[in-house]
Design a protein around this motif. Sequence first.
Motif, short mmCIF file in Angstrom:
data_model
loop_
_atom_site.label_atom_id
_atom_site.label_comp_id
_atom_site.label_asym_id
_atom_site.label_seq_id
_atom_site.Cartn_x
_atom_site.Cartn_y
_atom_site.Cartn_z
N LEU A 121 51.86 97.81 26.18
CA LEU A 121 51.07 97.21 27.25
C LEU A 121 52.03 96.52 28.20
O LEU A 121 52.80 95.64 27.79
N PHE A 122 52.00 96.91 29.47
CA PHE A 122 52.88 96.25 30.44
C PHE A 122 52.34 96.41 31.85
O PHE A 122 51.56 97.30 32.15
N LEU A 123 52.76 95.49 32.69
CA LEU A 123 52.52 95.55 34.12
C LEU A 123 53.87 95.45 34.79
O LEU A 123 54.70 94.63 34.41
N THR A 124 54.08 96.25 35.81
CA THR A 124 55.31 96.16 36.59
C THR A 124 54.93 96.06 38.07
O THR A 124 53.76 96.14 38.42
N ASP A 125 55.92 95.85 38.91
CA ASP A 125 55.69 95.61 40.33
C ASP A 125 54.87 94.34 40.55
O ASP A 125 54.03 94.27 41.45
N CYS A 126 55.12 93.35 39.71
CA CYS A 126 54.43 92.06 39.77
C CYS A 126 55.31 91.07 40.52
O CYS A 126 55.99 90.23 39.91
N THR A 127 55.33 91.19 41.83
CA THR A 127 56.20 90.38 42.67
C THR A 127 56.02 88.89 42.39
O THR A 127 54.91 88.37 42.42
N GLY A 128 57.13 88.22 42.09
CA GLY A 128 57.14 86.79 41.88
C GLY A 128 56.62 86.33 40.53
O GLY A 128 56.47 85.13 40.30
N ALA A 129 56.32 87.24 39.62
CA ALA A 129 55.72 86.86 38.32
C ALA A 129 56.57 85.85 37.57
O ALA A 129 56.05 84.90 36.98
N SER A 130 57.88 86.02 37.60
CA SER A 130 58.74 85.11 36.83
C SER A 130 58.77 83.70 37.42
O SER A 130 59.15 82.75 36.73
N ILE A 155 47.31 78.87 37.42
CA ILE A 155 47.68 79.86 38.43
C ILE A 155 46.99 81.17 38.08
O ILE A 155 46.98 81.58 36.91
N GLU A 156 46.41 81.80 39.08
CA GLU A 156 45.80 83.12 38.90
C GLU A 156 46.38 84.07 39.93
O GLU A 156 46.59 83.69 41.07
N ARG A 157 46.63 85.30 39.51
CA ARG A 157 47.13 86.33 40.42
C ARG A 157 46.49 87.66 40.03
O ARG A 157 46.05 87.86 38.90
N GLN A 158 46.52 88.57 40.97
CA GLN A 158 46.10 89.95 40.72
C GLN A 158 47.32 90.84 40.92
O GLN A 158 47.89 90.86 42.01
N PHE A 159 47.72 91.51 39.86
CA PHE A 159 48.86 92.42 39.94
C PHE A 159 48.37 93.86 39.81
O PHE A 159 47.26 94.09 39.30
N PRO A 160 49.19 94.82 40.22
CA PRO A 160 48.78 96.22 40.09
C PRO A 160 48.63 96.61 38.61
O PRO A 160 49.56 96.41 37.83
N PRO A 161 47.47 97.15 38.22
CA PRO A 161 47.31 97.59 36.84
C PRO A 161 48.02 98.91 36.60
O PRO A 161 48.46 99.57 37.54
N LEU A 162 48.10 99.29 35.37
CA LEU A 162 48.63 100.59 35.00
C LEU A 162 47.76 101.67 35.64
O LEU A 162 46.54 101.54 35.64
#
Length: 190
Positions: A121-130, A155-162
């Motif tokens: 399970l992973f998400l990538t292209d999560c700009t600024g996640a760190s 904090i809540e964000r919406q990142f691109p899902p798989l």
Amino acid sequence: MPANLTKLDREKEMPDTQWRLNGRCFKFGDDLAHDGAMMPFKYVIERVYDAAELVPHLFEEVDTSLSAQFKPGDILVAGKNFGKGKPHVQAYIALRALGVGVVCESMPFLSYRAAIGRGLLFLTDCTGASTLVEQGDHLEVDFSTGEFHNHTQRIERQFPPLPAALKEMVELGGINGVLQKWWEANGKAA
């Protein structure tokens, strides 16, 4: 063998994927290499694929006690270039066996492919996640929708899902699960 692997049967069972993880944050920076940082190269060249054997060595070159600290539902958050280097799978096998998900800002394509192939399970292209987390924060991530919640910092964000086309492969536990399903659908015994 760590206590949290007692139900693991050498990664042969198809997983019951839970897309929403809720646990502690393990924060890493940019350029986290697969070989060395995530998994000692020894296990790559010896072609070890047994999760029970790999888990105790996950991140041992960074911190020898780290793999024992992970609990199912925990989330590894990394910066750019997660899993850099050759696309080996040993660390992804260990992370999946532990029930840990990954949120990263970017990862090389071949590492992306290796993670999918092992059902991680992973998400990538999560700009600024760190920048949204600190070590130990309480996170909740839905890997099917990309919803990201840091409950500690509110904090809540919406990142691109798989992508939808790859969700079934992860749902089945990676390439082994896909092949198992194919064999069963075609009347072959596993």
